[in-house]
Design an enzyme around this catalytic site. Structure first.
Site, PDB file in Angstrom:
ATOM      1  N   ARG A  12      62.834  11.288  51.859  1.00  0.00           N
ATOM      2  CA  ARG A  12      62.041  10.039  50.975  1.00  0.00           C
ATOM      3  C   ARG A  12      63.053   9.131  51.149  1.00  0.00           C
ATOM      4  NH1 ARG A  12      64.373   5.726  47.431  1.00  0.00           N
ATOM      5  NH2 ARG A  12      65.397   7.054  46.892  1.00  0.00           N
ATOM      6  N   ASP A  13      63.661   8.593  50.577  1.00  0.00           N
ATOM      7  CA  ASP A  13      64.655   7.068  51.095  1.00  0.00           C
ATOM      8  C   ASP A  13      64.719   6.721  52.292  1.00  0.00           C
ATOM      9  OD1 ASP A  13      66.715   4.977  50.652  1.00  0.00           O
ATOM     10  OD2 ASP A  13      66.796   5.568  48.948  1.00  0.00           O
ATOM     11  N   HIS A 201      73.747   7.031  43.795  1.00  0.00           N
ATOM     12  CA  HIS A 201      72.985   6.853  44.947  1.00  0.00           C
ATOM     13  C   HIS A 201      73.688   5.710  45.444  1.00  0.00           C
ATOM     14  CE1 HIS A 201      69.034   7.192  46.572  1.00  0.00           C
ATOM     15  NE2 HIS A 201      69.685   5.904  46.994  1.00  0.00           N
ATOM     16  N   HIS A 203      74.278   3.244  48.677  1.00  0.00           N
ATOM     17  CA  HIS A 203      74.409   2.666  50.555  1.00  0.00           C
ATOM     18  C   HIS A 203      75.441   2.487  50.930  1.00  0.00           C
ATOM     19  CE1 HIS A 203      70.074   2.855  50.184  1.00  0.00           C
ATOM     20  NE2 HIS A 203      69.898   3.219  49.248  1.00  0.00           N
ATOM     21  N   CYS A 234      65.385   0.585  50.397  1.00  0.00           N
ATOM     22  CA  CYS A 234      63.971   0.399  49.850  1.00  0.00           C
ATOM     23  C   CYS A 234      63.473  -1.322  51.277  1.00  0.00           C
ATOM     24  CB  CYS A 234      64.690  -0.063  49.014  1.00  0.00           C
ATOM     25  SG  CYS A 234      63.337  -0.972  47.640  1.00  0.00           S
ATOM     26  N   ASN A 243      71.106   4.785  53.417  1.00  0.00           N
ATOM     27  CA  ASN A 243      72.692   5.754  52.350  1.00  0.00           C
ATOM     28  C   ASN A 243      73.916   5.936  53.281  1.00  0.00           C
ATOM     29  OD1 ASN A 243      69.313   6.059  52.465  1.00  0.00           O
ATOM     30  ND2 ASN A 243      69.878   6.859  50.132  1.00  0.00           N
TER      31      ASN A 243
HETATM   32  N1  COA Z   1      50.605   7.865  44.552  1.00  0.00           N
HETATM   33  C1  COA Z   1      49.344   7.683  44.999  1.00  0.00           C
HETATM   34  N2  COA Z   1      49.023   5.904  44.695  1.00  0.00           N
HETATM   35  C2  COA Z   1      48.705   5.233  43.372  1.00  0.00           C
HETATM   36  C3  COA Z   1      50.024   5.547  42.719  1.00  0.00           C
HETATM   37  C4  COA Z   1      50.854   6.336  42.630  1.00  0.00           C
HETATM   38  N3  COA Z   1      51.330   7.291  42.207  1.00  0.00           N
HETATM   39  N4  COA Z   1      49.298   5.045  41.939  1.00  0.00           N
HETATM   40  C5  COA Z   1      48.948   4.045  41.798  1.00  0.00           C
HETATM   41  N5  COA Z   1      48.093   4.304  42.824  1.00  0.00           N
HETATM   42  C6  COA Z   1      46.784   3.717  43.389  1.00  0.00           C
HETATM   43  C7  COA Z   1      45.783   3.869  42.190  1.00  0.00           C
HETATM   44  O1  COA Z   1      45.340   5.557  42.823  1.00  0.00           O
HETATM   45  C8  COA Z   1      45.183   2.708  42.997  1.00  0.00           C
HETATM   46  O2  COA Z   1      44.237   2.908  44.330  1.00  0.00           O
HETATM   47  P1  COA Z   1      42.576   2.550  43.980  1.00  0.00           P
HETATM   48  O3  COA Z   1      43.503   0.499  45.180  1.00  0.00           O
HETATM   49  O4  COA Z   1      42.610   2.663  45.205  1.00  0.00           O
HETATM   50  O5  COA Z   1      41.723   2.386  42.920  1.00  0.00           O
HETATM   51  C9  COA Z   1      46.421   0.999  43.719  1.00  0.00           C
HETATM   52  O6  COA Z   1      46.849   2.783  44.132  1.00  0.00           O
HETATM   53  C10 COA Z   1      46.433   0.653  43.139  1.00  0.00           C
HETATM   54  O7  COA Z   1      47.223   1.561  41.478  1.00  0.00           O
HETATM   55  P2  COA Z   1      47.977   0.211  40.689  1.00  0.00           P
HETATM   56  O8  COA Z   1      48.082   1.063  39.481  1.00  0.00           O
HETATM   57  O9  COA Z   1      47.246  -1.207  39.747  1.00  0.00           O
HETATM   58  O10 COA Z   1      49.315   0.035  41.291  1.00  0.00           O
HETATM   59  P3  COA Z   1      49.747  -0.949  41.417  1.00  0.00           P
HETATM   60  O11 COA Z   1      49.296  -1.878  42.977  1.00  0.00           O
HETATM   61  O12 COA Z   1      50.090  -1.894  40.278  1.00  0.00           O
HETATM   62  O13 COA Z   1      51.368  -0.926  42.170  1.00  0.00           O
HETATM   63  C11 COA Z   1      52.662   1.156  42.523  1.00  0.00           C
HETATM   64  C12 COA Z   1      51.885   0.217  41.384  1.00  0.00           C
HETATM   65  C13 COA Z   1      53.779   1.847  41.718  1.00  0.00           C
HETATM   66  C14 COA Z   1      52.051   2.213  42.673  1.00  0.00           C
HETATM   67  C15 COA Z   1      53.037   1.000  43.582  1.00  0.00           C
HETATM   68  O14 COA Z   1      53.844   0.055  43.424  1.00  0.00           O
HETATM   69  C16 COA Z   1      54.224   1.785  44.553  1.00  0.00           C
HETATM   70  O15 COA Z   1      53.226   2.358  45.248  1.00  0.00           O
HETATM   71  N6  COA Z   1      55.396   1.225  44.794  1.00  0.00           N
HETATM   72  C17 COA Z   1      56.339   2.632  45.252  1.00  0.00           C
HETATM   73  C18 COA Z   1      57.316   1.490  45.852  1.00  0.00           C
HETATM   74  C19 COA Z   1      58.861   2.604  46.729  1.00  0.00           C
HETATM   75  O16 COA Z   1      58.156   3.474  47.300  1.00  0.00           O
HETATM   76  N7  COA Z   1      59.443   2.025  47.013  1.00  0.00           N
HETATM   77  C20 COA Z   1      60.889   2.449  47.457  1.00  0.00           C
HETATM   78  C21 COA Z   1      61.585   3.935  46.360  1.00  0.00           C
HETATM   79  S1  COA Z   1      62.710   3.318  45.364  1.00  0.00           S
HETATM   80 ZN    ZN Z   2      68.224   3.873  48.266  1.00  0.00          ZN
END
Ligand code: COA
Ligand code: ZN
Length: 298
Positions: A12-13, A201, A203, A234, A243
């Protein structure tokens, strides 16, 4: 038997920070080697938006194909949709991420802290609380907002405890913590929430990673995250880097006689294989220097 538990977060990370696509087969191979070394908990991937982190779009396939015997498989999730996808993929538990910093939470998962707590409340309605761990990103400081008082962290722990959650990981997202700060924060949080379980956790962004592991251990922390070769970070935090290195951490804990059940040699081999797959030199140190107990012909 010692009571120290390491969670490997390479899948993941570690992988989320890699820009070049890593084949699903290679991801599975590396994760399986880590499982084979005896690491008991594996955060194998995340169920986040594939637009946000394209590298982990194969989450479902990874979970379904890794060797799941005798190991707890965890996935990071940012919201209800992620939790539903992870549970559908039959992970053993989920790690819900929420940053202490409003700015980082917004950049990382596009939510205010209040909205994230609301989302976690929803998740807790359909997930057993023992299966939920909360990762408190930027616990020790944020690259946008700077360092903060432990009170800010404590307040969020209080709100989450109120909905019945008691497993927390204090995450130093961009390696800002120093050992004294870890000591102080852990002491305060453990005494304020004696029923909660806290992990760390860390880094190694500024070279304080293993010193912080030691500081946490001294305060009674027994759960530590780490990634093979010291990769990771991140993608939504400026200056993020690796990490604490899994095999370097295991090497140190072995020398201190506070970890058992992990085959360090297998981890070093896995780290060298990861280096071949990624095609650049990894930050891990033991993989280059060998064990401190290795001797050379004079
Ligand atoms: N998995 C897959 N798709 C997801 C999802 C998830 N957990 N959550 C939302 N989506 C999809 C929605 O279905 C939507 O799809 P569409 O455009 O096809 O309709 C789209 O993403 C937007 O949804 P929304 O709820 O408005 O999300 P957002 O644009 O506000 O983004 C997150 C929010 C959380 C989904 C996004 O910022 C994200 O995935 N961040 C993760 C960051 C990360 O992994 N950081 C490192 C680890 S700490
Ligand atoms: Zn981390």
């Amino acid at each position: 038997m010692t009571d120290t538990v390491i969670t490997d977060v390479t899948g993941r990370d570690g992988f989320q920070m890699e820009k070049e696509w890593i084949g699903t087969e290679d991801k599975i191979k590396i994760i399986n080697s880590i499982i084979d070394s005896g690491i008991p908990r594996i955060e194998a991937t995340s169920f986040v938006s594939p637009k946000a982190v394209p590298q982990l779009k194969d989450a479902k396939e990874v979970i379904s194909r890794i060797n799941r015997r005798d190991v707890e498989i965890i996935a990071l999730v940012p919201n209800v949709k992620g939790a539903e996808r992870a549970l559908e993929a039959e992970v053993d538990s989920i790690n819900v991420v929420l940053s202490i910093s409003e700015t980082h939470n917004m950049k990382n998962i596009n939510k205010t802290v209040d909205q994230s707590i609301q989302e976690i409340t929803e998740i807790s309605k359909f997930t057993e609380s023992e299966k939920i761990n909360i990762s408190l990103g930027t616990t020790f400081g944020c690259p946008f907002e700077g360092l903060y008082d432990v009170q800010k962290v404590s307040e969020i722990v209080r709100r989450l405890s109120a909905i019945g959650l008691n497993r927390f990981t204090l995450a130093d997202t961009t390696g800002m913590a120093s050992p004294f700060q870890v000591t102080f924060f852990v002491k305060r949080l453990k005494s304020a929430y004696p029923d909660a379980e806290f992990g760390l956790h860390l880094h190694n962004t500024r070279g304080m990673g293993l010193a912080n592991v030691y500081a946490g251990y001294q305060e009674g922390i027994r759960q530590f995250d780490a990634a093979l070769g010291g990769i990771g970070g991140c993608p939504f935090a400026p200056g993020a880097s690796g990490n604490v290195c899994l095999e370097d951490t295991v090497h140190m804990l072995h020398l201190m006689n506070i970890l058992d059940g992990v085959d360090l040699q297998k981890l070093i081999e896995a780290s060298r294989e990861l280096e071949r797959i990624l095609g650049y030199q990894l930050p891990g140190q033991v993989m280059k220097a060998g064990l401190s107990t290795d001797t050379h012909i004079a």
